[in-house]
Design a protein around this motif. Structure first.
Motif, PDB file in Angstrom:
ATOM      1  N   PRO A  42       0.818  -1.199   0.000  1.00 39.78           N
ATOM      2  CA  PRO A  42       0.000   0.000   0.000  1.00 39.78           C
ATOM      3  C   PRO A  42       0.862   1.262   0.000  1.00 39.78           C
ATOM      4  O   PRO A  42       1.872   1.321   0.688  1.00 39.78           O
ATOM      5  N   ARG A  43       0.450   2.256  -0.754  1.00 36.83           N
ATOM      6  CA  ARG A  43       1.249   3.469  -0.861  1.00 36.83           C
ATOM      7  C   ARG A  43       1.065   4.353   0.377  1.00 36.83           C
ATOM      8  O   ARG A  43      -0.051   4.620   0.779  1.00 36.83           O
ATOM      9  N   PRO A  44       2.155   4.845   0.992  1.00 35.89           N
ATOM     10  CA  PRO A  44       2.014   5.714   2.150  1.00 35.89           C
ATOM     11  C   PRO A  44       1.155   6.944   1.864  1.00 35.89           C
ATOM     12  O   PRO A  44       0.438   7.405   2.732  1.00 35.89           O
ATOM     13  N   GLU A  45       1.211   7.465   0.634  1.00 35.27           N
ATOM     14  CA  GLU A  45       0.462   8.676   0.356  1.00 35.27           C
ATOM     15  C   GLU A  45      -1.038   8.427   0.312  1.00 35.27           C
ATOM     16  O   GLU A  45      -1.829   9.363   0.250  1.00 35.27           O
ATOM     17  N   ALA A  46      -1.460   7.158   0.358  1.00 34.43           N
ATOM     18  CA  ALA A  46      -2.882   6.859   0.369  1.00 34.43           C
ATOM     19  C   ALA A  46      -3.504   7.162   1.726  1.00 34.43           C
ATOM     20  O   ALA A  46      -4.706   7.211   1.859  1.00 34.43           O
ATOM     21  N   ARG A  47      -2.685   7.347   2.762  1.00 33.06           N
ATOM     22  CA  ARG A  47      -3.175   7.696   4.089  1.00 33.06           C
ATOM     23  C   ARG A  47      -2.666   9.079   4.443  1.00 33.06           C
ATOM     24  O   ARG A  47      -1.555   9.460   4.079  1.00 33.06           O
ATOM     25  N   THR A  48      -3.461   9.839   5.178  1.00 34.54           N
ATOM     26  CA  THR A  48      -3.024  11.162   5.606  1.00 34.54           C
ATOM     27  C   THR A  48      -2.260  11.088   6.922  1.00 34.54           C
ATOM     28  O   THR A  48      -1.536  12.006   7.271  1.00 34.54           O
ATOM     29  N   GLU A  49      -2.399   9.993   7.654  1.00 35.72           N
ATOM     30  CA  GLU A  49      -1.715   9.819   8.923  1.00 35.72           C
ATOM     31  C   GLU A  49      -0.407   9.052   8.699  1.00 35.72           C
ATOM     32  O   GLU A  49      -0.176   8.546   7.611  1.00 35.72           O
ATOM     33  N   PRO A  50       0.464   8.971   9.718  1.00 42.10           N
ATOM     34  CA  PRO A  50       1.736   8.284   9.540  1.00 42.10           C
ATOM     35  C   PRO A  50       1.544   6.841   9.098  1.00 42.10           C
ATOM     36  O   PRO A  50       0.677   6.130   9.580  1.00 42.10           O
ATOM     37  N   GLY A  51       2.350   6.394   8.151  1.00 42.27           N
ATOM     38  CA  GLY A  51       2.274   5.011   7.725  1.00 42.27           C
ATOM     39  C   GLY A  51       1.984   4.914   6.246  1.00 42.27           C
ATOM     40  O   GLY A  51       2.037   5.907   5.542  1.00 42.27           O
ATOM     41  N   PRO A  52       1.681   3.727   5.763  1.00 40.49           N
ATOM     42  CA  PRO A  52       1.655   2.513   6.584  1.00 40.49           C
ATOM     43  C   PRO A  52       3.055   2.034   6.941  1.00 40.49           C
ATOM     44  O   PRO A  52       3.985   2.247   6.185  1.00 40.49           O
ATOM     45  N   PRO A  53       3.228   1.412   8.100  1.00 44.41           N
ATOM     46  CA  PRO A  53       4.557   1.009   8.567  1.00 44.41           C
ATOM     47  C   PRO A  53       4.997  -0.301   7.924  1.00 44.41           C
ATOM     48  O   PRO A  53       4.998  -1.342   8.553  1.00 44.41           O
ATOM     49  N   GLU A  54       5.378  -0.240   6.681  1.00 43.92           N
ATOM     50  CA  GLU A  54       5.628  -1.461   5.923  1.00 43.92           C
ATOM     51  C   GLU A  54       6.753  -2.311   6.509  1.00 43.92           C
ATOM     52  O   GLU A  54       6.756  -3.533   6.336  1.00 43.92           O
ATOM     53  N   ARG A  55       7.697  -1.706   7.179  1.00 48.20           N
ATOM     54  CA  ARG A  55       8.784  -2.497   7.754  1.00 48.20           C
ATOM     55  C   ARG A  55       8.282  -3.404   8.883  1.00 48.20           C
ATOM     56  O   ARG A  55       8.975  -4.324   9.304  1.00 48.20           O
ATOM     57  N   LEU A  56       7.058  -3.144   9.363  1.00 42.26           N
ATOM     58  CA  LEU A  56       6.467  -3.966  10.414  1.00 42.26           C
ATOM     59  C   LEU A  56       5.555  -5.052   9.866  1.00 42.26           C
ATOM     60  O   LEU A  56       5.024  -5.860  10.617  1.00 42.26           O
ATOM     61  N   PHE A  57       5.367  -5.071   8.551  1.00 46.32           N
ATOM     62  CA  PHE A  57       4.460  -6.033   7.940  1.00 46.32           C
ATOM     63  C   PHE A  57       5.032  -7.454   8.010  1.00 46.32           C
ATOM     64  O   PHE A  57       6.241  -7.661   8.058  1.00 46.32           O
ATOM     65  N   GLY A  58       4.122  -8.431   8.021  1.00 48.35           N
ATOM     66  CA  GLY A  58       4.533  -9.829   8.018  1.00 48.35           C
ATOM     67  C   GLY A  58       4.941 -10.358   9.373  1.00 48.35           C
ATOM     68  O   GLY A  58       5.485 -11.450   9.474  1.00 48.35           O
ATOM     69  N   SER A  59       4.663  -9.592  10.435  1.00 50.79           N
ATOM     70  CA  SER A  59       5.108  -9.976  11.773  1.00 50.79           C
ATOM     71  C   SER A  59       4.037  -9.635  12.797  1.00 50.79           C
ATOM     72  O   SER A  59       3.229  -8.727  12.592  1.00 50.79           O
ATOM     73  N   LEU A 182      -4.437  -3.920   4.088  1.00 44.92           N
ATOM     74  CA  LEU A 182      -5.300  -2.758   4.309  1.00 44.92           C
ATOM     75  C   LEU A 182      -4.528  -1.580   4.899  1.00 44.92           C
ATOM     76  O   LEU A 182      -5.119  -0.554   5.247  1.00 44.92           O
ATOM     77  N   GLY A 183      -3.207  -1.721   5.035  1.00 46.19           N
ATOM     78  CA  GLY A 183      -2.382  -0.613   5.484  1.00 46.19           C
ATOM     79  C   GLY A 183      -2.105  -0.580   6.969  1.00 46.19           C
ATOM     80  O   GLY A 183      -1.651   0.441   7.490  1.00 46.19           O
ATOM     81  N   PHE A 184      -2.370  -1.684   7.684  1.00 43.95           N
ATOM     82  CA  PHE A 184      -2.158  -1.724   9.124  1.00 43.95           C
ATOM     83  C   PHE A 184      -1.082  -2.742   9.493  1.00 43.95           C
ATOM     84  O   PHE A 184      -1.020  -3.829   8.923  1.00 43.95           O
ATOM     85  N   ALA A 185      -0.261  -2.394  10.478  1.00 46.70           N
ATOM     86  CA  ALA A 185       0.686  -3.347  11.051  1.00 46.70           C
ATOM     87  C   ALA A 185       0.038  -4.001  12.255  1.00 46.70           C
ATOM     88  O   ALA A 185      -0.698  -3.358  13.015  1.00 46.70           O
ATOM     89  N   ASP A 186       0.301  -5.287  12.440  1.00 49.98           N
ATOM     90  CA  ASP A 186      -0.181  -5.978  13.634  1.00 49.98           C
ATOM     91  C   ASP A 186       0.760  -5.659  14.787  1.00 49.98           C
ATOM     92  O   ASP A 186       1.966  -5.890  14.700  1.00 49.98           O
ATOM     93  N   VAL A 187       0.209  -5.123  15.879  1.00 51.36           N
ATOM     94  CA  VAL A 187       0.999  -4.809  17.072  1.00 51.36           C
ATOM     95  C   VAL A 187       0.389  -5.557  18.249  1.00 51.36           C
ATOM     96  O   VAL A 187      -0.707  -5.219  18.714  1.00 51.36           O
ATOM     97  N   GLU A 188       1.076  -6.572  18.725  1.00 53.20           N
ATOM     98  CA  GLU A 188       0.581  -7.374  19.832  1.00 53.20           C
ATOM     99  C   GLU A 188       1.288  -6.968  21.136  1.00 53.20           C
ATOM    100  O   GLU A 188       1.444  -5.792  21.392  1.00 53.20           O
ATOM    101  N   PHE A 189       1.749  -7.897  21.917  1.00 48.09           N
ATOM    102  CA  PHE A 189       2.324  -7.558  23.214  1.00 48.09           C
ATOM    103  C   PHE A 189       3.277  -8.646  23.666  1.00 48.09           C
ATOM    104  O   PHE A 189       3.172  -9.804  23.249  1.00 48.09           O
ATOM    105  N   THR A 190       4.205  -8.263  24.537  1.00 49.68           N
ATOM    106  CA  THR A 190       5.150  -9.201  25.127  1.00 49.68           C
ATOM    107  C   THR A 190       4.528  -9.912  26.323  1.00 49.68           C
ATOM    108  O   THR A 190       4.750 -11.100  26.542  1.00 49.68           O
ATOM    109  N   VAL A 191       3.758  -9.154  27.102  1.00 48.38           N
ATOM    110  CA  VAL A 191       3.149  -9.699  28.314  1.00 48.38           C
ATOM    111  C   VAL A 191       1.804  -9.031  28.557  1.00 48.38           C
ATOM    112  O   VAL A 191       1.635  -7.835  28.315  1.00 48.38           O
TER     113      VAL A 191
END
Length: 269
Positions: A42-59, A182-191
């Motif tokens: 997804p192209r970053p310019e498609a969103r007006t907010e920061p992102g998408p954080p592609e380096r975080l994708f796939g994880s 869809l332009g979102f990174a999955d952010v879970e948690f350590t604990v």
């Protein structure tokens, strides 16, 4: 997973989102725009907010990618707002940042609480109504993401961060790929503090603190909850009670509390 299968499922998600956008009046939200720009990237310019954080994708991104002694505090909001005022007050008095993951339903039921969180901290998505994603079709995944994004925007007046946390932390490679498309990174948690279990579930403030300390590592992401699951017999937010002691314990072990926004999105303001 074969690439052809992933591409087929992603296209199905995009079709569902396009239909939803048309039903909403023919206007695309930034989420839909990000998805329709390209599936794989997804192209970053498609969103007006920061992102998408592609380096975080796939994880699943269960820790911040750092060797610094830092911890991030996060709160899920899917039930009631029992602990919101206390949590925000403690964070304000201790000068501590946090990130809140809201469901769309919570934002609709508790718009004042959603606005209060967004006024001082980063807001992420926790789906629309907290289903198990491995039970959903690609079109239903798109519906969950689209409806949550719209509800959070309408309640807070702000665009949520490009962060998505799966309900129950029930992640799969397929689900992550669909959310990434869809332009979102999955952010879970350590604990997880398990504060949501409350007294009825055998939890105490000290046990919640001990769980955080036991998993202290550079980049730790802590999950807490701002409300109580009344359906399960809980009527107060143990995490709100535990928060001051969690902050003190983290700092006493030589860690500082970092803002997940700037840690995962270095260019975010």
């Amino acid at each position: 997973m074969r690439l052809a299968s992933l591409a087929s499922r992603s296209l199905t998600v995009l079709t569902a989102l396009t239909a939803l956008a048309l039903l909403a009046g023919g206007q695309q939200s930034p989420v839909t725009a990000a998805a329709t720009s390209t599936v794989a990237r997804p192209r970053p310019e498609a969103r007006t907010e920061p992102g998408p954080p592609e380096r975080l994708f796939g994880s699943t991104n269960r820790r911040m990618r750092t060797t610094d002694r830092v911890v991030a505090l996060t709160f899920n909001a899917a039930w009631d707002d029992a602990g919101v005022d206390t949590v925000l007050k403690v964070l304000r008095e201790r000068h501590v940042p946090a990130t809140f993951f809201l469901t769309g339903e919570f934002a609709e039921r508790q718009p004042a609480a959603a606005r209060a969180m967004a006024a001082e901290h980063g807001i992420g998505s926790h789906s629309y109504d907290h289903p198990y994603f491995d039970d959903l079709t690609p079109a239903q995944v798109g519906d969950q993401v689209f409806r949550a994004d719209r509800a959070i925007r309408e309640a807070t007046g702000k665009a949520p961060l490009p962060f998505f946390r799966f309900p129950y932390s029930a992640t799969t490679p397929q689900g992550i790929a669909e959310v990434n498309a869809l332009g979102f990174a999955d952010v879970e948690f350590t604990v997880d503090t398990w504060g949501y279990k409350g007294d009825a579930g055998g939890m105490t403030v000290q046990r919640a603190v001990d769980r955080v300390v036991a998993r202290l590592v550079p980049g730790e992401i802590v999950q807490m909850h701002v409300g109580a699951d009344v359906a399960e017999g809980q009527h107060s937010s143990l995490d709100a009670e535990a928060l001051p002691r969690i902050i003190d314990a983290v700092r006493a072990h030589g860690y500082r509390i970092a803002d997940l926004r700037t840690s995962l999105l270095p260019h975010a303001r």
